[in-house]
Design a protein around this motif. Structure first.
Motif, PDB file in Angstrom:
ATOM      1  N   GLU A 179       9.026  -7.274   5.479  1.00 12.81           N
ATOM      2  CA  GLU A 179       9.400  -6.946   4.102  1.00 12.81           C
ATOM      3  C   GLU A 179       8.131  -6.648   3.312  1.00 12.81           C
ATOM      4  O   GLU A 179       7.214  -7.470   3.243  1.00 12.81           O
ATOM      5  CB  GLU A 179      10.158  -8.110   3.460  1.00 12.81           C
ATOM      6  CG  GLU A 179      10.680  -7.788   2.069  1.00 12.81           C
ATOM      7  CD  GLU A 179      11.572  -8.877   1.516  1.00 12.81           C
ATOM      8  OE1 GLU A 179      11.837  -8.860   0.311  1.00 12.81           O
ATOM      9  OE2 GLU A 179      11.999  -9.750   2.312  1.00 12.81           O
ATOM     10  N   ALA A 180       8.085  -5.438   2.769  1.00  8.00           N
ATOM     11  CA  ALA A 180       6.851  -4.953   2.153  1.00  8.00           C
ATOM     12  C   ALA A 180       6.405  -5.844   0.997  1.00  8.00           C
ATOM     13  O   ALA A 180       7.203  -6.218   0.137  1.00  8.00           O
ATOM     14  CB  ALA A 180       7.052  -3.523   1.667  1.00  8.00           C
TER      15      ALA A 180
ATOM     16  N   LEU B 202      -1.591  -3.372   3.284  1.00  6.28           N
ATOM     17  CA  LEU B 202      -0.568  -2.606   2.589  1.00  6.28           C
ATOM     18  C   LEU B 202      -0.961  -2.428   1.119  1.00  6.28           C
ATOM     19  O   LEU B 202      -1.475  -3.350   0.469  1.00  6.28           O
ATOM     20  CB  LEU B 202       0.774  -3.329   2.687  1.00  6.28           C
ATOM     21  CG  LEU B 202       2.043  -2.506   2.448  1.00  6.28           C
ATOM     22  CD1 LEU B 202       2.141  -1.341   3.434  1.00  6.28           C
ATOM     23  CD2 LEU B 202       3.273  -3.400   2.578  1.00  6.28           C
ATOM     24  N   GLY B 203      -0.692  -1.210   0.587  1.00  2.00           N
ATOM     25  CA  GLY B 203      -1.024  -0.918  -0.799  1.00  2.00           C
ATOM     26  C   GLY B 203       0.056  -1.369  -1.778  1.00  2.00           C
ATOM     27  O   GLY B 203       0.844  -2.271  -1.484  1.00  2.00           O
ATOM     28  N   GLN B 204       0.070  -0.719  -2.921  1.00  2.11           N
ATOM     29  CA  GLN B 204       0.989  -1.097  -3.993  1.00  2.11           C
ATOM     30  C   GLN B 204       2.436  -0.823  -3.592  1.00  2.11           C
ATOM     31  O   GLN B 204       2.800   0.293  -3.227  1.00  2.11           O
ATOM     32  CB  GLN B 204       0.646  -0.297  -5.260  1.00  2.11           C
ATOM     33  CG  GLN B 204       1.523  -0.566  -6.449  1.00  2.11           C
ATOM     34  CD  GLN B 204       1.495  -2.017  -6.893  1.00  2.11           C
ATOM     35  OE1 GLN B 204       2.497  -2.746  -6.742  1.00  2.11           O
ATOM     36  NE2 GLN B 204       0.342  -2.467  -7.399  1.00  2.11           N
ATOM     37  N   VAL B 205       3.249  -1.866  -3.659  1.00  2.00           N
ATOM     38  CA  VAL B 205       4.662  -1.755  -3.284  1.00  2.00           C
ATOM     39  C   VAL B 205       5.546  -1.612  -4.521  1.00  2.00           C
ATOM     40  O   VAL B 205       6.613  -0.982  -4.465  1.00  2.00           O
ATOM     41  CB  VAL B 205       5.097  -2.982  -2.459  1.00  2.00           C
ATOM     42  CG1 VAL B 205       6.596  -2.941  -2.155  1.00  2.00           C
ATOM     43  CG2 VAL B 205       4.291  -3.061  -1.173  1.00  2.00           C
ATOM     44  N   ARG B 206       5.126  -2.143  -5.637  1.00  2.44           N
ATOM     45  CA  ARG B 206       5.942  -2.151  -6.854  1.00  2.44           C
ATOM     46  C   ARG B 206       6.386  -0.730  -7.216  1.00  2.44           C
ATOM     47  O   ARG B 206       5.578   0.202  -7.237  1.00  2.44           O
ATOM     48  CB  ARG B 206       5.147  -2.753  -7.995  1.00  2.44           C
ATOM     49  CG  ARG B 206       5.949  -2.906  -9.275  1.00  2.44           C
ATOM     50  CD  ARG B 206       5.104  -3.572 -10.337  1.00  2.44           C
ATOM     51  NE  ARG B 206       5.850  -3.753 -11.568  1.00  2.44           N
ATOM     52  CZ  ARG B 206       5.352  -4.306 -12.675  1.00  2.44           C
ATOM     53  NH1 ARG B 206       4.096  -4.765 -12.660  1.00  2.44           N
ATOM     54  NH2 ARG B 206       6.092  -4.416 -13.756  1.00  2.44           N
ATOM     55  N   GLY B 207       7.653  -0.570  -7.466  1.00  5.05           N
ATOM     56  CA  GLY B 207       8.204   0.716  -7.862  1.00  5.05           C
ATOM     57  C   GLY B 207       8.687   1.569  -6.701  1.00  5.05           C
ATOM     58  O   GLY B 207       9.277   2.634  -6.914  1.00  5.05           O
ATOM     59  N   ALA B 208       8.423   1.134  -5.458  1.00  4.47           N
ATOM     60  CA  ALA B 208       8.870   1.920  -4.300  1.00  4.47           C
ATOM     61  C   ALA B 208      10.369   1.731  -4.098  1.00  4.47           C
ATOM     62  O   ALA B 208      10.913   0.640  -4.304  1.00  4.47           O
ATOM     63  CB  ALA B 208       8.120   1.487  -3.049  1.00  4.47           C
ATOM     64  N   MET B 209      11.049   2.815  -3.731  1.00  2.00           N
ATOM     65  CA  MET B 209      12.480   2.730  -3.452  1.00  2.00           C
ATOM     66  C   MET B 209      12.730   1.886  -2.203  1.00  2.00           C
ATOM     67  O   MET B 209      11.845   1.737  -1.349  1.00  2.00           O
ATOM     68  CB  MET B 209      13.060   4.138  -3.257  1.00  2.00           C
ATOM     69  CG  MET B 209      12.606   4.826  -1.976  1.00  2.00           C
ATOM     70  SD  MET B 209      13.347   6.455  -1.744  1.00  2.00           S
ATOM     71  CE  MET B 209      12.417   7.403  -2.945  1.00  2.00           C
TER      72      MET B 209
ATOM     73  N   TYR C  66      -1.437   2.603   2.545  1.00  2.00           N
ATOM     74  CA  TYR C  66      -2.039   1.487   3.291  1.00  2.00           C
ATOM     75  C   TYR C  66      -3.466   1.855   3.675  1.00  2.00           C
ATOM     76  O   TYR C  66      -3.842   3.036   3.682  1.00  2.00           O
ATOM     77  CB  TYR C  66      -1.207   1.106   4.513  1.00  2.00           C
ATOM     78  CG  TYR C  66      -1.242   2.107   5.661  1.00  2.00           C
ATOM     79  CD1 TYR C  66      -2.075   1.906   6.762  1.00  2.00           C
ATOM     80  CD2 TYR C  66      -0.442   3.248   5.649  1.00  2.00           C
ATOM     81  CE1 TYR C  66      -2.103   2.810   7.809  1.00  2.00           C
ATOM     82  CE2 TYR C  66      -0.457   4.154   6.691  1.00  2.00           C
ATOM     83  CZ  TYR C  66      -1.291   3.930   7.774  1.00  2.00           C
ATOM     84  OH  TYR C  66      -1.321   4.834   8.820  1.00  2.00           O
ATOM     85  N   GLN C  67      -4.259   0.849   3.971  1.00  2.00           N
ATOM     86  CA  GLN C  67      -5.656   1.059   4.359  1.00  2.00           C
ATOM     87  C   GLN C  67      -5.910   0.448   5.733  1.00  2.00           C
ATOM     88  O   GLN C  67      -5.237  -0.499   6.141  1.00  2.00           O
ATOM     89  CB  GLN C  67      -6.624   0.429   3.335  1.00  2.00           C
ATOM     90  CG  GLN C  67      -6.578   1.031   1.938  1.00  2.00           C
ATOM     91  CD  GLN C  67      -5.424   0.488   1.120  1.00  2.00           C
ATOM     92  OE1 GLN C  67      -5.171  -0.722   1.127  1.00  2.00           O
ATOM     93  NE2 GLN C  67      -4.722   1.364   0.408  1.00  2.00           N
ATOM     94  N   VAL C  68      -6.912   1.005   6.405  1.00  2.00           N
ATOM     95  CA  VAL C  68      -7.333   0.510   7.710  1.00  2.00           C
ATOM     96  C   VAL C  68      -8.847   0.312   7.690  1.00  2.00           C
ATOM     97  O   VAL C  68      -9.588   1.141   7.134  1.00  2.00           O
ATOM     98  CB  VAL C  68      -6.953   1.498   8.838  1.00  2.00           C
ATOM     99  CG1 VAL C  68      -7.577   1.066  10.178  1.00  2.00           C
ATOM    100  CG2 VAL C  68      -5.442   1.603   8.982  1.00  2.00           C
ATOM    101  N   ALA C  69      -9.292  -0.786   8.259  1.00  2.00           N
ATOM    102  CA  ALA C  69     -10.722  -1.031   8.435  1.00  2.00           C
ATOM    103  C   ALA C  69     -10.982  -1.369   9.899  1.00  2.00           C
ATOM    104  O   ALA C  69     -10.239  -2.161  10.491  1.00  2.00           O
ATOM    105  CB  ALA C  69     -11.191  -2.172   7.541  1.00  2.00           C
TER     106      ALA C  69
END
Length: 281
Positions: free
Chosen positions: A178-179, A259-266, A223-226
């Protein structure tokens, strides 16, 4: 008048070794086919000839070990040759050549142990001496070159835990569940290579997880990867240099997914296909 018998060990070379090539798999010594070293001697005498085959250096001194670059060379007589090794500390063998006939000495030549040999072609020159049981040379020493070809290769594996190459369970999916903004998942990129190499990252959605509904525009979560502490830009194809140790175990580098910003995603399922590959330079 009767003819005098031909002298014992009246030898001639009817097949001579020249260059022995070994095509070496730097990650699988067993799968590497051996090179062929074949010598055929004919005996014109009416008496069987007992000879000693001896591998020597260019100064005609017996060699206890032989290396082509870093590769230790092994000689394995084929059973059909009926060669008998007479010295354990040098490459020395005995064989019998029948009267008025010929005999073939055949060796499989390979790398003696599993090593990750750096990419390149390595050669060493030696001589094959044919002598009598008393050490007397019977023919001129035969020059032989041993050549080991180690092609540039690199392999990678993504695992759930740090460790030597191939250890741990492989990972094909990074599941955030769950994101949640800032959620972190960790894997390990295991690499082994025999040359300087490049890791390539190619994200299908350029660093975004995509939701593609049947109706309406797609939604995205970034999302980011390092890799080993270095941020990997995913908005384009990114290539990073790596220098694994020349070992079968290779190297293991942490691969961090955030994981990046989830707020507002459908609502819905989001995914991206991130292709990671490695190639030798």
């Amino acid at each position: 008048m009767t003819a005098s018998p031909a002298p014992a060990c009246d030898l001639s070379v009817t097949r001579s070794p020249t260059t022995v090539r070994i095509d070496y798999d730097p990650f699988d010594v067993i799968a590497s086919p051996p090179g062929d070293l074949d010598l055929e001697l004919s005996n014109a005498s009416d008496t069987a000839c007992e000879v000693v085959l001896l591998f020597t250096d260019l100064a005609d001194a017996p060699i206890p070990k032989l290396f082509a670059g870093e590769a230790p060379i092994a000689f394995r007589p084929r059973e059909t040759s009926n060669l008998r090794r007479t010295e354990l500390t040098t490459f020395t063998y005995a064989m019998t050549i029948p009267a008025g006939g010929s005999a073939m000495a055949q060796f499989d030549v390979g790398v003696a142990e599993a090593l990750v040999i750096p990419a390149g072609v390595y050669a060493v020159e030696m001589r094959l001496a044919v002598r009598g049981l008393d050490g007397t040379p019977l023919i001129s020493p035969l020059p032989v070159e041993i050549s080991v070809s180690s092609p540039a290769r690199a392999q990678m594996n993504i695992a759930g835990a740090a460790g030597a190459y191939g250890s741990g369970a492989s990972v094909e999916t990074i599941d955030f569940g769950e994101a949640e903004t800032g959620a972190v998942r960790r894997a390990y990129l295991q690499i082994r290579a025999n040359a300087h190499s490049t890791v390539t990252f190619d994200s299908e959605h350029r660093g975004r997880l995509a939701n593609k509904p049947l109706i309406g525009p797609p939604g995205y979560i970034g999302y980011q990867v390092a890799l080993d502490g270095t941020d990997v830009p995913l908005d384009r194809i990114t290539r990073l240099p790596v220098e694994p140790p020349r070992t079968l175990e290779g190297m293991s580098m942490p691969l961090i997914f955030t994981l990046g910003q989830v707020r507002g995603a459908m609502s819905g399922a989001y995914n991206d296909l991130l292709t990671i590959s490695v190639s030798p330079d």
